[in-house]
Design an enzyme around this catalytic site. Structure first.
Site, PDB file in Angstrom:
ATOM      1  N   TYR A 175       0.856  -1.185   0.000  1.00 55.20           N
ATOM      2  CA  TYR A 175       0.000   0.000   0.000  1.00 55.20           C
ATOM      3  C   TYR A 175       0.888   1.228   0.000  1.00 55.20           C
ATOM      4  CZ  TYR A 175      -3.449   3.416   1.718  1.00 55.20           C
ATOM      5  OH  TYR A 175      -4.266   4.516   1.885  1.00 55.20           O
TER       6      TYR A 175
ATOM      7  N   LYS B 173       4.317   8.571   8.851  1.00 53.60           N
ATOM      8  CA  LYS B 173       4.084   7.981  10.178  1.00 53.60           C
ATOM      9  C   LYS B 173       5.092   8.453  11.232  1.00 53.60           C
ATOM     10  CE  LYS B 173       0.962   4.570   8.448  1.00 53.60           C
ATOM     11  NZ  LYS B 173       0.961   3.913   7.182  1.00 53.60           N
TER      12      LYS B 173
ATOM     13  N   ASP C  21       9.359   2.498  -0.076  1.00 49.40           N
ATOM     14  CA  ASP C  21       8.317   3.160   0.689  1.00 49.40           C
ATOM     15  C   ASP C  21       8.509   2.750   2.148  1.00 49.40           C
ATOM     16  OD1 ASP C  21       6.108   4.169   1.914  1.00 49.40           O
ATOM     17  OD2 ASP C  21       4.645   3.340   0.508  1.00 49.40           O
TER      18      ASP C  21
HETATM   19  C1  LIG Z   1       0.336   4.436   5.790  1.00 50.85           C
HETATM   20  C2  LIG Z   1       1.107   4.196   4.538  1.00 50.85           C
HETATM   21  C3  LIG Z   1       1.085   5.099   3.468  1.00 50.85           C
HETATM   22  C4  LIG Z   1       0.140   6.259   3.413  1.00 50.85           C
HETATM   23  O1  LIG Z   1       0.389   7.185   4.403  1.00 50.85           O
HETATM   24  P1  LIG Z   1      -0.791   8.224   4.820  1.00 50.85           P
HETATM   25  O2  LIG Z   1      -0.115   9.158   5.756  1.00 50.85           O
HETATM   26  O3  LIG Z   1      -1.868   7.382   5.429  1.00 50.85           O
HETATM   27  O4  LIG Z   1      -1.251   8.874   3.567  1.00 50.85           O
HETATM   28  C5  LIG Z   1       1.945   4.892   2.415  1.00 50.85           C
HETATM   29  N1  LIG Z   1       2.775   3.845   2.396  1.00 50.85           N
HETATM   30  C6  LIG Z   1       2.816   2.947   3.399  1.00 50.85           C
HETATM   31  C7  LIG Z   1       3.799   1.825   3.347  1.00 50.85           C
HETATM   32  C8  LIG Z   1       1.972   3.077   4.490  1.00 50.85           C
HETATM   33  O5  LIG Z   1       1.976   2.157   5.461  1.00 50.85           O
END
Ligand SMILES: *Cc1c(COP(=O)(O)O)cnc(C)c1O
Length: 419
Positions: free
Chosen positions: A141, A262, A234
């Site tokens: 994601y 995060k 990511d």
């Molecule tokens: C949470 C998440 C996102 C998106 O971050 P948001 O601050 O919710 O937009 C993107 N990549 C990964 C791996 C994530 O866990």
């Protein structure tokens, strides 16, 4: 006011009563409780019930809720104003700190969410390489950007992953199963001269926790280098959690671009993307790739992020990992003794316990896990004051605020669960 009343009010003015779908707790056949306050490892709901929290805002709160240093930094920042729309020292200081801890991020840009970070990194990769295609992994994601919301249709066809994404937008998205290096190789052999980037969660955290197989990340690195594509890690979950230098430090593999979120906000809305200077200088105003943000580099959020990173450097990651390892395996044992088949994936201070007969290495295996058993487990744990992720395909996080007593109390609750 109680949760039921608030939920009823919420459902009148917000779809499903929530601002992010998983919070509705539908995967665990429950309704959300509304939270009144949080501190350390604990949440208190509006009815005064206390929970040991293993969601931790879905990952950001590695220090636990409301860490005193972070709270202090935020109060100090607010006293000096909440947004300037002009540069401030906090932005520079946070970027310098990230650069020190994650040296591959020679330059970076702050944004306000992980979604923005990956969206901007993709645009930059395309702008820099002059190519269109992106390889992404099923079950990874990267926020809710159109280009990443693609699903595997029948006959190797790629289809929109949600209504509202036009087919044209995902025509450049190529999919592979996580850990399937051969599939990525095949994409490069077929369209290597038009692949701008491969984006990957170096440890996947959004189909439950899934670890990269030996050689998978290095294989991606080698293919990207060979074909002149950019490798994007990511690290929105893994950044500062897998180690103080993230997954790239832990696995010793250097991506071209990294996205963060995060933890770098310490509970405030912050995202960031960065990498090699030569690539980052293609961003406006140095270069032509446009990206902007009204609240990017917000002084309060920067103060929260910086205080978080400073505090984390005083923390003993190895000790937390050892405690989490012991805790997670004991939890598995308890469930196995109750006759359940459990697969455990774990690294650092994060794990997923799957109700599964087979090990989970990709989305196919993750989707095959038993959601009903997880729901039964979740409900009984929640009733005993333990807040786990409200879906079986999510990560469970521990924090530096969790005490041995919290962990033991959680195990004690698990011993009382019946199926
Ligand atoms: C949470 C998440 C996102 C998106 O971050 P948001 O601050 O919710 O937009 C993107 N990549 C990964 C791996 C994530 O866990």
């Amino acid at each position: 006011m109680d949760s039921k009343t608030l939920y009823a009010r919420a459902q009148r003015v917000m779809p499903g009563g929530v601002n992010s779908p998983l919070r509705a707790c539908r995967y665990v056949n429950s309704e959300p409780v509304f939270i009144e306050r949080a501190e350390g490892a604990y949440l208190w709901d509006v009815e005064g019930r206390k929970y040991i929290d293993y969601v931790l805002s879905w990952g950001p709160l590695l220090l636990g809720h409301c860490h005193p240093d972070v709270a202090e930094a935020v109060y100090m920042a607010v006293n000096k104003g909440t947004s300037y729309g002009a540069p401030c020292e906090g932005e520079v200081a946070l970027a310098e700190e990230i650069n020190k801890l994650v040296p591959s991020m020679e330059m970076m840009r702050m944004v306000s969410s992980g979604t923005e970070a990956t969206m901007s990194a993709l645009r930059l990769a395309r702008g820099y390489t002059g190519r269109n295609k992106v390889v992404k992994f099923v079950g990874n994601y990267h926020g809710h950007n159109d280009a990443f919301l693609a699903a595997a249709g029948s006959a190797a066809q790629i289809v929109p992953g949600t209504p509202g994404v036009p087919e044209g937008v995902i025509q450049y998205t190529l999919l592979a199963q996580y850990n399937d290096l051969e599939a990525v190789k095949a994409h490069f052999e077929q369209s290597g001269d038009d692949i701008a980037c491969v984006i990957v969660e170096p440890v996947a955290g959004n189909m439950g926790l899934v670890l990269p197989k030996d050689g998978f990340l290095q294989g991606l690195r080698d293919l990207c280098t060979q074909y002149g594509a950019l490798l994007i890690f990511d690290e929105v979950i893994t950044g500062f959690r897998l180690s103080i230098g993230g997954a790239q430090q832990r696995f010793g593999i250097t991506p071209d671009l990294t996205t963060m979120g995060k933890i770098i906000g310490g509970g405030f809305p912050v995202g960031c993307f960065g990498g090699k200077r030569e690539i980052m200088e293609h961003m406006a105003p140095c270069g032509g790739v446009f990206q902007a943000g009204t609240l990017s580099g917000n002084p309060v959020a920067m103060a929260s992020g910086l205080a978080t990173l400073k505090a984390l450097q005083q923390c003993d990651y190895d000790a937390l990992e050892a405690r989490t390892t012991k805790f997670a395996s004991e939890l598995c044992n308890i469930l196995r003794e109750k006759g359940q088949a459990i697969a455990l994936n774990r690294i650092a201070s994060v794990y997923t316990l799957y109700f599964s007969e087979v090990p989970v290495t990709n989305m196919i295996e993750s989707s095959a896990c038993n959601g009903d058993l997880y729901a039964a487990f979740w409900q009984q744990m929640h009733a005993q004051g333990v807040n786990l992720a409200p879906a079986g395909f999510e990560c469970t996080f521990t924090s530096f605020a969790h005490t041995d007593e919290d962990l033991e109390q959680t195990l004690e609750a698990a011993r009382k669960v019946s199926f």
